[in-house]
Structures are given as structure tokens and as C-alpha cells.
Scaffold this motif. Structure first.
Motif, PDB file in Angstrom:
ATOM      1  N   UNK A 139      32.945  89.172  30.698  1.00 24.49           N
ATOM      2  CA  UNK A 139      33.511  87.587  31.490  1.00 24.49           C
ATOM      3  C   UNK A 139      32.367  88.323  32.797  1.00 24.49           C
ATOM      4  N   UNK A 140      32.714  89.287  33.294  1.00 24.97           N
ATOM      5  CA  UNK A 140      31.631  89.775  34.639  1.00 24.97           C
ATOM      6  C   UNK A 140      30.480  89.410  34.466  1.00 24.97           C
ATOM      7  N   UNK A 141      29.439  89.140  33.772  1.00 22.45           N
ATOM      8  CA  UNK A 141      28.811  88.322  32.987  1.00 22.45           C
ATOM      9  C   UNK A 141      28.272  86.470  33.760  1.00 22.45           C
ATOM     10  N   UNK A 142      27.931  85.923  34.221  1.00 24.46           N
ATOM     11  CA  UNK A 142      28.891  84.888  34.763  1.00 24.46           C
ATOM     12  C   UNK A 142      28.080  83.757  33.811  1.00 24.46           C
ATOM     13  N   UNK A 143      26.945  84.516  33.337  1.00 23.48           N
ATOM     14  CA  UNK A 143      26.015  83.439  32.407  1.00 23.48           C
ATOM     15  C   UNK A 143      27.117  82.874  31.357  1.00 23.48           C
ATOM     16  N   UNK A 144      27.405  84.263  30.749  1.00 24.36           N
ATOM     17  CA  UNK A 144      28.281  84.446  29.420  1.00 24.36           C
ATOM     18  C   UNK A 144      29.422  83.482  29.878  1.00 24.36           C
ATOM     19  N   UNK A 145      30.163  83.834  30.574  1.00 26.93           N
ATOM     20  CA  UNK A 145      31.563  83.368  31.205  1.00 26.93           C
ATOM     21  C   UNK A 145      31.024  82.030  31.338  1.00 26.93           C
ATOM     22  N   UNK A 146      30.527  81.280  32.079  1.00 26.15           N
ATOM     23  CA  UNK A 146      30.349  79.896  31.963  1.00 26.15           C
ATOM     24  C   UNK A 146      30.225  79.122  30.987  1.00 26.15           C
ATOM     25  N   UNK A 147      29.351  80.467  29.918  1.00 25.32           N
ATOM     26  CA  UNK A 147      28.042  79.538  28.528  1.00 25.32           C
ATOM     27  C   UNK A 147      29.650  79.283  27.646  1.00 25.32           C
ATOM     28  N   UNK A 148      30.950  79.876  28.618  1.00 24.94           N
ATOM     29  CA  UNK A 148      31.567  80.460  26.802  1.00 24.94           C
ATOM     30  C   UNK A 148      32.987  78.472  27.279  1.00 24.94           C
ATOM     31  N   UNK A 149      32.337  78.104  28.631  1.00 31.20           N
ATOM     32  CA  UNK A 149      33.533  77.274  29.327  1.00 31.20           C
ATOM     33  C   UNK A 149      32.529  75.852  29.269  1.00 31.20           C
ATOM     34  N   UNK A 150      31.666  76.028  29.632  1.00 33.61           N
ATOM     35  CA  UNK A 150      30.914  75.265  29.171  1.00 33.61           C
ATOM     36  C   UNK A 150      31.068  73.898  27.484  1.00 33.61           C
ATOM     37  N   UNK A 151      30.948  75.335  26.801  1.00 30.95           N
ATOM     38  CA  UNK A 151      30.858  74.876  25.039  1.00 30.95           C
ATOM     39  C   UNK A 151      32.449  74.783  24.741  1.00 30.95           C
ATOM     40  N   UNK A 152      33.835  75.376  24.879  1.00 30.31           N
ATOM     41  CA  UNK A 152      34.456  74.988  25.547  1.00 30.31           C
ATOM     42  C   UNK A 152      35.236  73.083  25.773  1.00 30.31           C
ATOM     43  N   UNK A 153      34.479  73.146  26.542  1.00 33.62           N
ATOM     44  CA  UNK A 153      34.126  71.489  27.273  1.00 33.62           C
ATOM     45  C   UNK A 153      33.886  70.648  26.594  1.00 33.62           C
ATOM     46  N   UNK A 154      32.920  70.901  25.345  1.00 31.31           N
ATOM     47  CA  UNK A 154      32.571  70.017  24.886  1.00 31.31           C
ATOM     48  C   UNK A 154      33.240  69.882  23.335  1.00 31.31           C
ATOM     49  N   UNK A 155      34.598  70.224  23.979  1.00 28.99           N
ATOM     50  CA  UNK A 155      35.035  69.888  22.295  1.00 28.99           C
ATOM     51  C   UNK A 155      35.781  68.648  21.857  1.00 28.99           C
ATOM     52  N   UNK A 156      35.466  67.896  22.126  1.00 32.33           N
ATOM     53  CA  UNK A 156      34.537  66.379  21.637  1.00 32.33           C
ATOM     54  C   UNK A 156      32.787  66.051  20.787  1.00 32.33           C
ATOM     55  N   UNK A 157      32.637  67.298  21.163  1.00 40.48           N
ATOM     56  CA  UNK A 157      30.931  67.309  20.891  1.00 40.48           C
ATOM     57  C   UNK A 157      30.636  67.055  19.334  1.00 40.48           C
ATOM     58  N   UNK A 187      39.977  83.178  32.981  1.00 36.25           N
ATOM     59  CA  UNK A 187      39.107  82.657  33.124  1.00 36.25           C
ATOM     60  C   UNK A 187      38.370  82.577  34.364  1.00 36.25           C
ATOM     61  N   UNK A 188      39.277  81.165  34.953  1.00 28.02           N
ATOM     62  CA  UNK A 188      38.864  79.814  36.089  1.00 28.02           C
ATOM     63  C   UNK A 188      38.738  80.824  36.976  1.00 28.02           C
ATOM     64  N   UNK A 189      39.701  81.425  37.064  1.00 28.57           N
ATOM     65  CA  UNK A 189      40.159  82.378  38.060  1.00 28.57           C
ATOM     66  C   UNK A 189      38.668  82.824  38.705  1.00 28.57           C
ATOM     67  N   UNK A 190      37.869  83.852  38.006  1.00 25.34           N
ATOM     68  CA  UNK A 190      36.325  83.689  37.927  1.00 25.34           C
ATOM     69  C   UNK A 190      35.355  82.935  37.865  1.00 25.34           C
ATOM     70  N   UNK A 191      36.130  81.982  37.561  1.00 27.70           N
ATOM     71  CA  UNK A 191      34.385  81.063  37.258  1.00 27.70           C
ATOM     72  C   UNK A 191      34.674  80.560  38.676  1.00 27.70           C
ATOM     73  N   UNK A 192      36.158  80.404  39.491  1.00 34.78           N
ATOM     74  CA  UNK A 192      36.551  79.738  40.380  1.00 34.78           C
ATOM     75  C   UNK A 192      35.602  80.881  41.810  1.00 34.78           C
ATOM     76  N   UNK A 193      34.882  81.799  40.713  1.00 34.08           N
ATOM     77  CA  UNK A 193      34.388  82.515  41.966  1.00 34.08           C
ATOM     78  C   UNK A 193      36.030  83.189  42.843  1.00 34.08           C
ATOM     79  N   UNK A 194      36.865  83.392  42.595  1.00 34.79           N
ATOM     80  CA  UNK A 194      38.480  83.565  43.620  1.00 34.79           C
ATOM     81  C   UNK A 194      38.096  85.021  43.851  1.00 34.79           C
ATOM     82  N   UNK A 195      37.270  86.219  43.195  1.00 33.03           N
ATOM     83  CA  UNK A 195      37.243  87.723  43.804  1.00 33.03           C
ATOM     84  C   UNK A 195      36.617  87.486  44.850  1.00 33.03           C
ATOM     85  N   UNK A 196      35.586  86.701  45.632  1.00 28.95           N
ATOM     86  CA  UNK A 196      34.778  86.302  46.373  1.00 28.95           C
ATOM     87  C   UNK A 196      36.360  86.242  47.536  1.00 28.95           C
ATOM     88  N   UNK A 197      36.913  85.680  47.198  1.00 30.31           N
ATOM     89  CA  UNK A 197      38.294  85.710  48.416  1.00 30.31           C
ATOM     90  C   UNK A 197      39.432  86.636  48.226  1.00 30.31           C
TER      91      UNK A 197
END
Length: 204
Positions: free
Chosen positions: A103-121, A161-171
Motif C-alpha cells: 500500500x505504499x502504492x497510493x493508488x492501490x491503498x486508496x482503491x482498496x479504501x474506496x472498494x471497502x467504502x462501497x459495501x452497500x453497493x 491504512x487510515x494513517x497512510x491514507x491521511x498521509x500521516x508520514x508527511x508529518x
């Protein structure tokens, strides 16, 4: 068809589009991502993208399956190297490092998060649930974790996952952020942060 489209094999072209779609859907989500943006990212025509996948829905499904497939492979590659001498904590750390590398690949990280966020679909929800439960099965049965250990592993993984999605490593120079990341990521924290920073530099 462009000259670029003609030079690549069909498998290469498919991977080219999926990689581009991973970036676009990661940045924009399913609703915001368009086949036109994906075509521009891939450097090919929109018509070619549509011919290859049929619809944006099919393309997002394939992006999701690509990401979750890589997750399964990453975990199984680590599990295959287990000797039986490791503690379960050491196994958790090894799998956590593999996840961090993926998930250092941000596209994969965020794609997984978007997928999990569509649980109602009705289309994406079953895909998301099956992925999550299959990875849980891999951790339980193939890595040999107890239900409690698997639950702890997943809980820590979702926080990471949330920490990386938030770009917490920038801080990371912020003591609060680094303490939280260090506590959540454990001994693999520096490795995960180094991978994240390398990917960020590559995208710049």
C-alpha cells in the motif's frame, strides 16, 4: 488505435489501463473517476478503454480485483517463507511489512479504501466482503493465527491504512504523528515509512 496501443501485447495493454485506472480511481473514487481521465493517464484513447472493459463499472471491478489479488499474493509469499519457528507476533510483523510495501502504492491503498467504502453497493459490496473474508481466511488458516490474533492484526492493519491514507508520514517530524505511527506499525514502522516516502518521491 495509436502507435503505442499497437506496440504492446494485449496483456501489457490491459495492465497499462489497470495501472492508470488504479491511479485515477485512487485519486477520484469510483464516482469521480472517468474513462476519459483513465485514458489520458494511460496515454491511449477513451474508445480503446471502453472496448477493452465495456464499462466503468467493469473497470473498477477489475482494478479492485487487481489490488486484492496483489494483497493475497503478498501475504502468501510471506507465509510460504515461514519455517514454523517464528512466533505469531513475528508472523504478524512480517505480514504487516508486506502489507505496508503493497500500500505504499497510493493508488492501490486508496482503491482498496474506496472498494471497502462501497459495501452497500449491490455490485461492489459482495466483491469487497469476499476480499476481506478471504484475506481473513488466509491469515487464520494459512498463517495459523487464532481468531483473536487475526482480529488484532486486522485492527492494526486498518489503523495503518487510515494513517497512510491521511498521509500521516508527511508529518513524521510531528512527535504526535510519529508516536502514533510507531505504536501502530511496530518494528516495521521505519520500513513502511521508507517505502511510502520512496513511492511519493517516484510520483513527484
Amino acid at each position: 488505435m495509436s502507435a503505442e496501443e499497437g506496440r504492446l501485447t494485449s496483456d501489457d495493454r490491459r495492465e497499462q489501463v489497470l495501472a492508470a485506472a488504479t491511479v485515477v480511481f485512487g485519486d477520484k473514487g469510483y464516482a469521480g473517476g472517468t474513462t476519459d481521465a483513465i485514458a489520458r493517464q494511460a496515454g491511449i484513447s477513451q474508445a480503446y478503454v471502453v472496448r477493452m472493459f465495456g464499462s466503468k463499472e467493469n473497470l473498477f471491478l477489475e482494478v479492485s480485483r487487481r489490488a486484492t489479488g496483489r494483497l493475497r499474493v503478498a501475504f502468501r509469499d510471506i507465509i510460504a517463507g515461514f519455517t514454523g519457528e517464528e512466533s505469531n507476533l513475528e508472523r504478524q510483523h512480517a505480514l504487516g511489512t508486506a502489507y505496508g510495501e503493497l500500500v505504499a502504492d497510493r493508488g492501490i491503498l486508496l482503491s482498496l479504501l474506496h472498494l471497502f467504502g462501497l459495501g452497500q453497493d449491490p455490485v461492489f459490496g459482495p466483491e469487497a466482503r469476499e476480499c476481506f473474508l478471504d484475506v481473513y481466511r488466509i491469515v487464520r488458516e494459512e498463517a495459523g493465527f487464532t481468531a483473536e490474533e487475526a482480529t488484532e492484526f486486522f485492527a492494526r492493519g486498518m489503523l495503518n491504512t487510515i494513517l497512510l491514507a491521511l498521509r500521516m508520514p508527511d508529518l513524521r517530524d510531528d512527535a504526535r504523528a510519529f508516536e502514533l505511527m510507531s505504536s501502530s506499525m511496530g518494528p516495521q514502522c521505519e520500513t513502511i515509512l521508507a517505502n511510502f516516502e520512496a513511492q511519493a518521491s517516484a510520483r513527484a
